[in-house]
Design an enzyme around this catalytic site. Structure first.
Site, PDB file in Angstrom:
ATOM      1  N   THR A  24      35.597  88.124  10.849  1.00 48.27           N
ATOM      2  CA  THR A  24      35.046  87.501   9.782  1.00 48.27           C
ATOM      3  C   THR A  24      33.661  86.960  10.538  1.00 48.27           C
ATOM      4  OG1 THR A  24      35.164  85.677   8.466  1.00 48.27           O
ATOM      5  CG2 THR A  24      36.815  85.818  10.396  1.00 48.27           C
ATOM      6  N   CYS A  57      28.945  89.093   5.821  1.00 41.70           N
ATOM      7  CA  CYS A  57      30.292  88.936   5.437  1.00 41.70           C
ATOM      8  C   CYS A  57      30.768  90.073   5.530  1.00 41.70           C
ATOM      9  CB  CYS A  57      30.139  88.241   3.876  1.00 41.70           C
ATOM     10  SG  CYS A  57      32.076  88.099   3.431  1.00 41.70           S
ATOM     11  N   THR A  58      32.143  90.197   6.118  1.00 39.78           N
ATOM     12  CA  THR A  58      32.610  91.547   6.380  1.00 39.78           C
ATOM     13  C   THR A  58      32.894  92.367   5.118  1.00 39.78           C
ATOM     14  OG1 THR A  58      34.726  90.373   6.928  1.00 39.78           O
ATOM     15  CG2 THR A  58      33.132  91.051   8.775  1.00 39.78           C
ATOM     16  N   GLU A  59      32.934  91.668   4.193  1.00 37.14           N
ATOM     17  CA  GLU A  59      33.577  92.073   2.745  1.00 37.14           C
ATOM     18  C   GLU A  59      32.225  93.053   2.107  1.00 37.14           C
ATOM     19  OE1 GLU A  59      36.701  89.467   3.654  1.00 37.14           O
ATOM     20  OE2 GLU A  59      34.549  89.162   3.276  1.00 37.14           O
TER      21      GLU A  59
END
Length: 229
Positions: free
Chosen positions: A83, A197-199
């Site tokens: 993250t 942001c990893t999403e």
């Protein structure tokens, strides 16, 4: 092959991407039936999210340092925090373990510098876009100029992350919002945009825009493969 330690679950939706990218990278490099040696501690994100929004970063550090020690004890040779936002407490985590931490901002900045990017846009949680723990590392250590969306757009980017992407919800209207913000950053002089942001890579990819995108999940995972091999 070294063993990769992952601190995941923030959210688990993006940790899935890490697991896939790392294993695909090892398979591509070594062929056959090879896969990555991984130790994963996937934390419960709900209490961490509550601590984040209360500003109790010391509380989040306690949770993640415990997770980091657990993957070290399980045999990891180095560790990744899966993250961007929780790299705010990376110094506390590094101080608590005896193995290296592969920092997501360093991995991303190295790719940007290699590509000749000097001014870059940054999308992420409000914490990542507004605080200095991430932007400061990019500018001070790598000489990058970082631009972020305006206040109302930062709020919308943040809301979409927590209320949709962390829940696995992909909304076409939200994709158009993100792409409009990407174009605004490019109009402000950004030569590329960090999906910090990893999403976010679940929502927008390079196929959606001509503006160069830097997906931190993919970059971090690729660097982990490099370290492991």
């Amino acid at each position: 092959m070294k063993t990769i330690g992952l601190i995941g679950g923030m959210s688990w939706e993006s940790t899935v991407g890490y697991y896939r990218e790392i294993n695909q990278g090892v398979k591509q490099a070594l062929g056959g039936l090879h896969s990555a040696q991984i130790v994963l501690n996937s934390v419960d994100f709900d209490p961490i999210e509550k601590l984040q929004h209360r500003g109790d970063w010391a509380g989040t550090a306690d949770i993640l340092t415990d997770a980091a020690r657990s993957v070290e004890s399980a045999g990891a040779d180095f560790v990744l925090i899966c993250t961007n936002t929780m790299h705010k407490v990376a110094p506390e985590i590094e101080a608590s373990i005896g193995i290296p931490l592969l920092h997501i901002a360093n991995a991303t900045a190295e790719v940007l510098v290699q590509d000749g990017i000097r001014k870059v846009g940054l999308l992420g949680t409000a914490f990542t876009m507004e605080q200095d723990f991430y932007k400061g590392r990019l500018s001070e250590a790598y000489g990058l100029e970082v631009v972020v969306p305006n206040e109302s757009d930062r709020k919308r980017v943040h809301e979409i992350i927590y209320n949709e992407l962390c829940l696995g919800q992909i909304n076409p209207d939200s994709r158009q919002t993100y792409l409009r913000i990407v174009n605004d950053l490019a109009a402000a002089g950004a030569e590329g945009v960090i999906l910090g942001c990893t999403e976010i890579g679940m929502l927008i990819t390079q196929s959606h825009t001509d503006v160069p995108l830097y997906d931190t999940t993919a970059i971090h995972a690729a660097k982990a493969v490099e370290w492991a091999l």
